[in-house]
Scaffold this motif. Sequence first.
Motif, short mmCIF file in Angstrom:
data_model
loop_
_atom_site.label_atom_id
_atom_site.label_comp_id
_atom_site.label_asym_id
_atom_site.label_seq_id
_atom_site.Cartn_x
_atom_site.Cartn_y
_atom_site.Cartn_z
N LEU A 9 0.83 -1.21 0.00
CA LEU A 9 0.00 0.00 0.00
C LEU A 9 0.86 1.26 0.00
O LEU A 9 0.56 2.24 -0.68
CB LEU A 9 -0.96 -0.01 1.19
N ARG A 11 3.93 1.56 -1.20
CA ARG A 11 4.53 1.70 -2.54
C ARG A 11 3.50 2.23 -3.53
O ARG A 11 3.80 3.07 -4.38
CB ARG A 11 5.06 0.35 -3.04
N LEU A 12 2.26 1.75 -3.42
CA LEU A 12 1.21 2.20 -4.34
C LEU A 12 0.96 3.69 -4.17
O LEU A 12 0.80 4.42 -5.15
CB LEU A 12 -0.08 1.42 -4.09
N ARG A 13 0.91 4.14 -2.93
CA ARG A 13 0.61 5.55 -2.69
C ARG A 13 1.73 6.44 -3.21
O ARG A 13 1.48 7.51 -3.76
CB ARG A 13 0.36 5.80 -1.21
N ALA A 15 3.72 5.61 -5.67
CA ALA A 15 3.87 5.42 -7.12
C ALA A 15 3.10 6.45 -7.92
O ALA A 15 3.54 6.91 -8.96
CB ALA A 15 3.44 4.01 -7.50
N THR A 16 1.91 6.79 -7.46
CA THR A 16 1.08 7.70 -8.26
C THR A 16 0.74 8.99 -7.54
O THR A 16 0.21 9.91 -8.14
CB THR A 16 -0.24 7.01 -8.64
N GLY A 18 -1.64 9.63 -5.96
CA GLY A 18 -3.06 9.92 -6.12
C GLY A 18 -3.40 10.76 -7.33
O GLY A 18 -4.55 11.14 -7.52
N GLU A 19 -2.38 11.05 -8.18
CA GLU A 19 -2.68 11.90 -9.34
C GLU A 19 -3.16 11.04 -10.49
O GLU A 19 -2.50 10.07 -10.86
CB GLU A 19 -1.43 12.65 -9.79
N GLY A 20 -4.24 11.41 -11.06
CA GLY A 20 -4.72 10.67 -12.21
C GLY A 20 -6.08 11.19 -12.60
O GLY A 20 -6.69 11.96 -11.87
N PRO A 21 -6.55 10.78 -13.75
CA PRO A 21 -7.84 11.27 -14.23
C PRO A 21 -8.97 10.75 -13.36
O PRO A 21 -8.85 9.70 -12.73
CB PRO A 21 -7.93 10.69 -15.65
N PRO A 22 -10.07 11.46 -13.30
CA PRO A 22 -11.22 10.99 -12.51
C PRO A 22 -11.88 9.81 -13.23
O PRO A 22 -11.70 9.63 -14.44
CB PRO A 22 -12.15 12.20 -12.48
N LEU A 23 -12.61 9.03 -12.46
CA LEU A 23 -13.35 7.92 -13.06
C LEU A 23 -14.39 8.48 -14.03
O LEU A 23 -15.12 9.41 -13.68
CB LEU A 23 -14.08 7.11 -11.99
N SER B 60 -7.83 5.77 -14.52
CA SER B 60 -8.23 6.35 -13.25
C SER B 60 -8.02 5.38 -12.10
O SER B 60 -7.58 5.75 -11.01
CB SER B 60 -9.70 6.78 -13.32
N ALA B 63 -4.54 5.17 -10.67
CA ALA B 63 -4.09 6.29 -9.85
C ALA B 63 -4.52 6.14 -8.40
O ALA B 63 -3.93 6.74 -7.51
CB ALA B 63 -4.65 7.59 -10.42
#
Lengths: 221, 466
Positions: A9, A11-13, A15-16, A18-23, B60, B63
């Motif tokens: 968890l 590493r996942l946090r 890694a990104t 939290g930046e990314g396109p919305p669903l 998405s 992320a």
Amino acid sequence: MSDARQAILTRLRHATSGEGPPLPALSPRPQPADRLVEQFAAELRAVAGTCRHGGTLDTLAGAVASTLPGPAGGTAVHWNTPLLNQLLDTPLLRDGRTWLAAPDAAADAADHAAWRAAAAAATAGLTEADYALADTGTLVLLAAPGQARLASLLPPVHLAVLSAARILPHLDALFTRLGPDRARLTPCLTFVTGPSRTADIEKKLVLGAHGPKQLHVIVYD
Amino acid sequence: MSSDTRTTFSQRSRQSAVDARLHRALDHASLRFLDTRARAFAALPDGEALRDHARAVKASTMAHLAEHLERLEAELIAAGAVVHWAESAAQARDLITNLARARHVRTVVKGKSMVTEEIGLNPALEALGIEVFETDLGEYIVQLAGEPPSHIISPAIHKSQADVAALFHRRLGIPLTDSAEVLTEAARVRLRGPFCTADLGITGVNFAVAETGTLVVVENEGNARLSLSLPRIHIAVMGIEKILPRLADLDVFLRLLPRSATGQKFSAYVSCVSGPRGRGDDGPDELHVVLLDNGRTELLADPVLREALSCIRCGACLNACPVFRKVGGHAYASPYPGPIGALLSPQFQGMQQAAELPFASSLCGACREICPVRIEIPRLLLHWRARLVGAGCAGQTDGRWMRLWSQAMRQRWSYAALSAAARLATRIGRRHRLPGLLGGWTRYRDLPRPAPQRFRHWWSQRPPAR
């Protein structure tokens, strides 16, 4: 073991961040309501299932009897539901065939063992269908007390009776109806589209790999 | 079994590229795959929009993978399942073998699962004296043959029917037959016993819906349904990237996967498992889920390679790839062959092991065109090439030649000398076979024939512009 959880968890946090396109928003698919029975029948036949109209509840026993493959004799298994229990109370279906009902909520370990042995040796499995999807000819079976999974899986023939009112246009309509509700999905929701099949040998289609070789659906009003 | 460390991709592919029997099998199957897939998508009115939507959902999801996984775990635990986390293939193997030992497991039935190949599960179970039955027909065939699978949808695609008949005759005592029905029936009969007596069923997971804690297993044969219902324990192994956030997202992916993989509108059986059995239900007493990292978090951390995690394992890129068509799946020596395999194997198997794979491509882009979630495979392959060269795993020889070439081309005298040497070589007539170290260049190419007149000469002879 929770070290692994924490490490992954973390590493996942990182890694990104939290930046990314919305669903993307979900727009439910329109739900056509007409000719669902016809569409369901056509799609099921296209995948080597059979579909016939069994009339109403009064004529259903006859339709089931004439669809069950001969010869009579041997054991068949069935879902333990009020409709099927009533249906199987007719001589038309009782004569020459032994039926075993699926375990209900009160069943003990011995009942379950007997059920498994019977399903493995049965010549046919009779179930209802909780829902059906018209656009793909798919049956929706919910695992529940009395609605055993093995009835539609172990015997070489699966026969399902389906109320026309339960036919939905497509998968999206089903998920809308069941909602994101784990309890309503039950421990195992199974989509069945035609008999079992494989094409692993030279892409030649063969029916009845490990599941039923035949799927028959009788629709009633 | 799936990683052959004694040979290189170059060596293996050189052998398989001239294997006519393999080509007959692959051509036959690939063309059928491509044809049925094309027809299925042509009949889908909103196919392109669906693919765009699926790509957006995956982008998405990646992320916010941590929060989706936590939600999935919470839902599964609330339903009575046990959730395990594994950072590596070794950890995953240990989790499963420890559980098998603790539960006195003697027989295992398995649904087709590439992730269990990835972690090398079968040998680990067999080392404990546990009998493992692959039950998908294609997997059963390659298990009997002692081979790894060669395609992620059709594991025995490299075998002809005659091959299978001979194999079943040798290993099962089935009389030689030319009927696919007879062979399939033989497998059905042979595996019925193990299904009914197995203590443990192991499957992969095609999609895991976080919102409801639902594991989705897609198949056609019924072997996965049997594996997750009959034995008293079901272990579902999944890569952490298989998550979908919402139940409604499943609709999109269940419309894309069957069409892209086998040209079907819907696979014969789709099981949505949301917990161990309820009262009166004839399912497993225990449901265990293994969430596997094994390098996926590293892929996620790379902004370019991240989209490789969107893969839904449909296998379409394998069918479209001209390289795969010629060399076959075994040349890749990975549970993930083909274009997507070239992206995943250097991560899951390690760069040393799989360094050649991203270079085994002409970058034609057929894979990108066919991918249902529109992964930019050629772009990612180039990215891997740069990483591998930078890490010293590949291209060192190429690098030396490039530096020599660059030196030679920078100066007029050496350029002229090279040009004269080339003209001499062609006059001697050896365009198609240069000697020695240069022979590597001409093994697959001819030197182009130089023009009748050198450009510089022609230029100096031109009449002056008016």
